[in-house]
Design an enzyme around this catalytic site. Structure first.
Site, PDB file in Angstrom:
ATOM      1  N   THR A  15       0.834  -1.202   0.000  1.00 13.88           N
ATOM      2  CA  THR A  15       0.000   0.000   0.000  1.00 13.88           C
ATOM      3  C   THR A  15       0.867   1.251   0.000  1.00 13.88           C
ATOM      4  O   THR A  15       1.932   1.257   0.613  1.00 13.88           O
ATOM      5  CB  THR A  15      -0.829  -0.014   1.300  1.00 13.88           C
ATOM      6  OG1 THR A  15      -1.646  -1.174   1.256  1.00 13.88           O
ATOM      7  CG2 THR A  15      -1.653   1.222   1.485  1.00 13.88           C
ATOM      8  N   VAL A  35     -11.797  -6.600   2.507  1.00 13.67           N
ATOM      9  CA  VAL A  35     -11.295  -5.238   2.711  1.00 13.67           C
ATOM     10  C   VAL A  35     -10.269  -5.298   3.836  1.00 13.67           C
ATOM     11  O   VAL A  35     -10.507  -5.949   4.865  1.00 13.67           O
ATOM     12  CB  VAL A  35     -12.443  -4.271   3.098  1.00 13.67           C
ATOM     13  CG1 VAL A  35     -11.902  -2.896   3.472  1.00 13.67           C
ATOM     14  CG2 VAL A  35     -13.448  -4.141   1.953  1.00 13.67           C
ATOM     15  N   ASP A  63      -7.011  -3.086   6.113  1.00 13.86           N
ATOM     16  CA  ASP A  63      -6.916  -1.942   7.035  1.00 13.86           C
ATOM     17  C   ASP A  63      -6.841  -0.585   6.339  1.00 13.86           C
ATOM     18  O   ASP A  63      -7.190   0.443   6.922  1.00 13.86           O
ATOM     19  CB  ASP A  63      -5.630  -2.077   7.880  1.00 13.86           C
ATOM     20  CG  ASP A  63      -4.388  -2.047   6.979  1.00 13.86           C
ATOM     21  OD1 ASP A  63      -4.364  -2.776   5.958  1.00 13.86           O
ATOM     22  OD2 ASP A  63      -3.451  -1.279   7.282  1.00 13.86           O
TER      23      ASP A  63
HETATM   24  N1  ASP Z   1      -2.493  -3.224   4.211  1.00  9.01           N
HETATM   25  C1  ASP Z   1      -2.936  -3.630   2.896  1.00  9.01           C
HETATM   26  C2  ASP Z   1      -4.129  -4.534   3.041  1.00  9.01           C
HETATM   27  O1  ASP Z   1      -4.159  -5.337   3.957  1.00  9.01           O
HETATM   28  C3  ASP Z   1      -1.900  -4.311   2.120  1.00  9.01           C
HETATM   29  C4  ASP Z   1      -0.504  -3.746   2.249  1.00  9.01           C
HETATM   30  O2  ASP Z   1      -0.283  -2.674   2.684  1.00  9.01           O
HETATM   31  O3  ASP Z   1       0.448  -4.399   1.906  1.00  9.01           O
HETATM   32  O4  ASP Z   1      -4.993  -4.471   2.220  1.00  9.01           O
END
Ligand code: ASP
Length: 331
Positions: free
Chosen positions: A191, A220, A222
């Site tokens: 992300t 979905v 975080d």
């Molecule tokens: N945090 C994001 C999710 O769980 C994925 C990521 O940041 O790598 O959708």
């Protein structure tokens, strides 16, 4: 200052207890609120973001230098990755779910405490900008799926096919032996979470993602959840998360970090404590990555992660650095 010293001289377990107790103690928090951080020692415009998203962070930094407010600079910054077809973890070109649908999640939070979020959005690339519209033009904080998409078209967002030929090909290959297995620091999730402090010293941020590759339909993480993927309190600072969203949500990671800073920890100490909350619960942390970055009201930055390999970008005074981050799992 006294409290900072106290924390430094206390074991981690008792920090957890002391902080936990004080977060719940309304009287103490009332007193803290009347003492916002006032030091300006590092207070120049600054953009930080998760991972090595050089161009996105440079874009935000340049916007801040021109005087753009923190929220708009953050949204302009993350849009670079939302539109980057080569990035398979954010925006257009993001990896799809198991059934081949690219679904995006994003949220934004402003210096005045307002926020907006969209989850499971198809066919619109700039979901952080869409989240800002939810914040500004609706009485709600979060819109999901088709509702968010239709709202986006009403605001002039373009309908686009987000599944690029490359992402489709990779998904088709994955389907040959469709096992879902998170790979630490590898491109099945990354992300972009961004925090900006502008010329007025105001902090805001944005967080946008296509989530875990080949996730279950409707999953979905975080990233669009205020308090988990992103949290800002302009009196204190902000934090963003990346990594295994399920684990970030269980500890409300970004909110936790801001509360720890409110209670006297530095951004670095707060990020470390938030990671410790996760790793001390069980051994599963060995199989997933979580990383946090945080910035306080003075512009001081901290970052910490579970496994080696996480970096973040920091733009300040025209210099855009990629910073290696210390990690928990040294075994
Ligand atoms: N945090 C994001 C999710 O769980 C994925 C990521 O940041 O790598 O959708």
């Amino acid at each position: 200052m006294k409290r900072r010293k106290f924390i430094k001289n206390t074991s981690l377990t008792s920090i957890g207890l002391a902080i936990g107790a004080s977060v719940l103690n309304c009287e103490e928090n009332k007193n803290k609120k009347s003492h916002p951080m006032t030091s300006t020692k590092n207070r120049v415009p600054k953009a930080i973001c998760t991972w090595g998203f050089v161009n996105a962070n440079a874009r935000a930094g340049e916007e801040l230098s021109k005087g753009t407010k923190a929220l708009d600079a953050s949204i302009a910054g993350v849009a670079v990755e939302e539109e980057n077809l080569k990035n398979t973890t954010v925006g257009k070109g993001g990896a799809p779910d198991r059934e081949g649908n690219v679904t995006l999640d994003a949220c934004v939070m402003d210096s005045n405490g307002d926020c907006g979020a969209v989850v499971c959005v198809e066919n619109i690339a700039n979901v952080a900008a869409l989240a800002k519209h939810v914040m500004e033009d609706t009485p709600h904080v979060m819109l999901a799926g088709e509702g968010a998409e239709e709202f986006g078209y009403s605001k002039g967002f373009e309908k686009e096919n987000l599944l690029t030929e490359d992402s489709k090909k990779a998904w088709e290959e994955w389907k040959q032996s469709p096992e879902y297995k998170p790979i630490i620091n590898i491109e099945n999730h990354d992300t972009i979470g961004m925090l900006c402090i502008d010329k007025d010293g105001d902090i805001a941020g944005a967080c946008t993602t296509s989530g875990l590759s080949y996730k279950m339909k409707g999953r979905v993480g975080d990233s669009p959840i205020i308090g988990s993927g992103l949290f800002i309190d302009n009196e204190i600072g902000g934090a963003v998360a990346t990594g295994m969203g399920e684990e970030v949500m269980k500890t409300v990671g970004s909110f936790l970090i801001v509360e720890l800073m409110r209670n006297g920890m530095s951004p670095q100490e707060a990020c470390e404590e938030a990671v410790h909350r996760i790793v001390t619960k069980n051994d599963r942390y060995k199989d997933f990555q979580i990383a946090y970055i945080a910035m306080d009201k003075t512009g001081e930055v901290g970052a910490y992660c579970i496994h080696e390999g996480f970096t973040y970008m920091r733009y300040e005074n025209g210099i855009n650095d990629n910073v290696k981050v210390d990690f928990y799992n040294k075994a």
